[in-house]
Design a protein around this motif. Structure first.
Motif, PDB file in Angstrom:
ATOM      1  N   TYR A  41     -53.239  38.228 -21.377  1.00 38.85           N
ATOM      2  CA  TYR A  41     -52.041  38.947 -20.989  1.00 38.85           C
ATOM      3  C   TYR A  41     -52.388  40.418 -20.835  1.00 38.85           C
ATOM      4  N   GLN A 147     -44.179  40.544 -20.892  1.00 37.29           N
ATOM      5  CA  GLN A 147     -45.254  39.600 -21.197  1.00 37.29           C
ATOM      6  C   GLN A 147     -44.791  38.460 -22.095  1.00 37.29           C
ATOM      7  N   PRO A 151     -46.776  35.457 -18.182  1.00 39.71           N
ATOM      8  CA  PRO A 151     -47.990  36.222 -17.884  1.00 39.71           C
ATOM      9  C   PRO A 151     -47.925  36.746 -16.455  1.00 39.71           C
ATOM     10  N   TYR A 290     -48.344  32.778 -12.611  1.00 35.73           N
ATOM     11  CA  TYR A 290     -48.309  34.208 -12.906  1.00 35.73           C
ATOM     12  C   TYR A 290     -47.208  34.892 -12.107  1.00 35.73           C
TER      13      TYR A 290
END
Length: 378
Positions: A41, A147, A151, A290
């Protein structure tokens, strides 16, 4: 090899409504560029000066706006209108030029340079001093704050205008989340609702809603890209057309709604309403999903001033906002728009916007920082 001449900033000439909102103090002191590497992360760091919350007196003091406007006007000739890093950074290959971002292929990574270009209705209108830095640093602030929800693809931040990201296979769907019935474009919620549509992107809408009204719950209205515009699409259509699997759609939509709810809470704490926004996601080589592109920036999101919303709504007035400038405004209004971008950054992050510390040409600075960053990642 000589660089092609950078485009000079155009001027615009339509009058902006002035804002009565206070501007925060800022510092001209800039720290040297930092390269931040990320593991699973990203950990995005800000300078110690930026990390310190602004004192209350700074939040209610207009004295620094004149100083900031002077710095903005002196930087109009040094805007980042175009980049040519493929000619100055040996590690970079092809370039894709977007409305605001120039994206370079760096092998295992993408190098995303956020320029100062201002666009509307698919046209480049002008170059706005420090806009690229504002957008890049606003996204980085939100990437760091979110976060715990998802991610993101950030790998390194070598320059105020640059983010280096891992390559992802991008889902061909934009996840637009809305909290209010508003907007004026063809795909905005108020436009379609006012035409009588009562089921939009799979969401049922009741009769009797009025413009700028808060929805009883946030609404996801995904779109998919056509040749030159966004096309609303339902969740079922996304899966049926093979744009995403059901599992991927369910997971990404959950993250998008969580991101928006979190963004609304943070914005309200800082005196703003996050009205609507869009998110993009991709899948990395490791199979993980992501968050990519940008998050809750002035370009991807609509913000209203919170304290006056209810009274103005009850009186049938448009909410106070910090809109983009329209075409053809004089130089003074280009400077005003630059201030509005910085105002939003400082309001959202509750931190000072750091002006670049030198008069070095922006393109030269970025070339040096990107080259060093890519060398360190090899």
């Amino acid at each position: 090899m000589a660089l092609p001449a950078l485009n000079p900033p155009k001027t615009l000439n339509k009058k902006l409504q002035s804002l009565n909102s206070p501007f925060f103090s800022f510092s001209k002191t800039a720290s040297s560029p930092k390269i931040t590497k990320f593991k699973k992360y990203p950990l995005i760091t800000m300078s110690s000066q930026q990390q310190n919350p602004l004192p209350h007196v700074a939040l209610t003091n207009n004295d620094h706006k004149e100083e900031l406007m002077s710095a903005i006007k002196s930087s109009i000739s040094n805007c980042l209108s175009e980049t040519h890093l493929d000619l100055t950074v040996p590690q970079l290959k092809s370039k894709i030029r977007g409305k605001v971002r120039d994206i370079y292929d760096g092998g295992d990574y993408l190098v995303m340079v956020t320029t100062d270009r201002q666009s509307a209705f698919d046209r480049i209108l002008a170059s706005i001093p420090f806009k690229g830095q504002v957008l890049n640093e606003t996204s980085l602030w939100w990437f760091n704050k979110t976060q715990h929800i998802t991610p993101n693809a950030v790998v390194s931040v070598p320059d105020k205008n640059v983010t280096i990201a891992r390559k992802c296979s991008v889902f061909p769907v934009e996840f637009v989340v809305r909290g209010y019935v508003t907007g004026s474009t063809d795909t905005s919620l108020w436009t379609v609702y006012n035409k009588g549509v009562r089921n939009y992107c799979g969401n049922n809408l009741p009769d009797g809603l009025v413009k700028n009204q808060k929805l009883t719950e946030n609404m996801l209205t995904p779109t998919t890209k056509a040749a030159d515009h966004d096309v609303p699409v339902t969740p079922d259509e996304i899966v049926q057309r093979g744009l995403m699997t059901q599992d991927d759609y369910d997971e990404v939509s959950r993250r998008a709604m969580s991101l928006f709810e979190f963004g609304q809470r943070v914005a309200l704490d800082h005196g703003l309403i996050l009205v609507d926004t869009k998110y993009e996601f991709g899948k990395g080589p490791d199979g993980q999903i992501y968050l990519i592109d940008e998050v809750h920036t002035p370009d991807s999101s609509r913000y209203w001033i919170a304290h006056s919303y209810q009274e103005r709504f009850q009186n049938g007035l448009e909410p106070e906002n910090i809109d983009k400038v329209l075409p053809d405004a004089p130089e003074e209004l280009v400077s005003e728009l630059a201030w509005r971008y910085i105002f939003l950054f400082e309001t959202i992050t509750n931190s000072r916007f750091e002006m670049p510390g030198t008069k070095e040409p922006v393109h030269d600075r970025i070339s040096r920082n990107v080259s060093q960053a890519l060398s360190s990642l090899q």
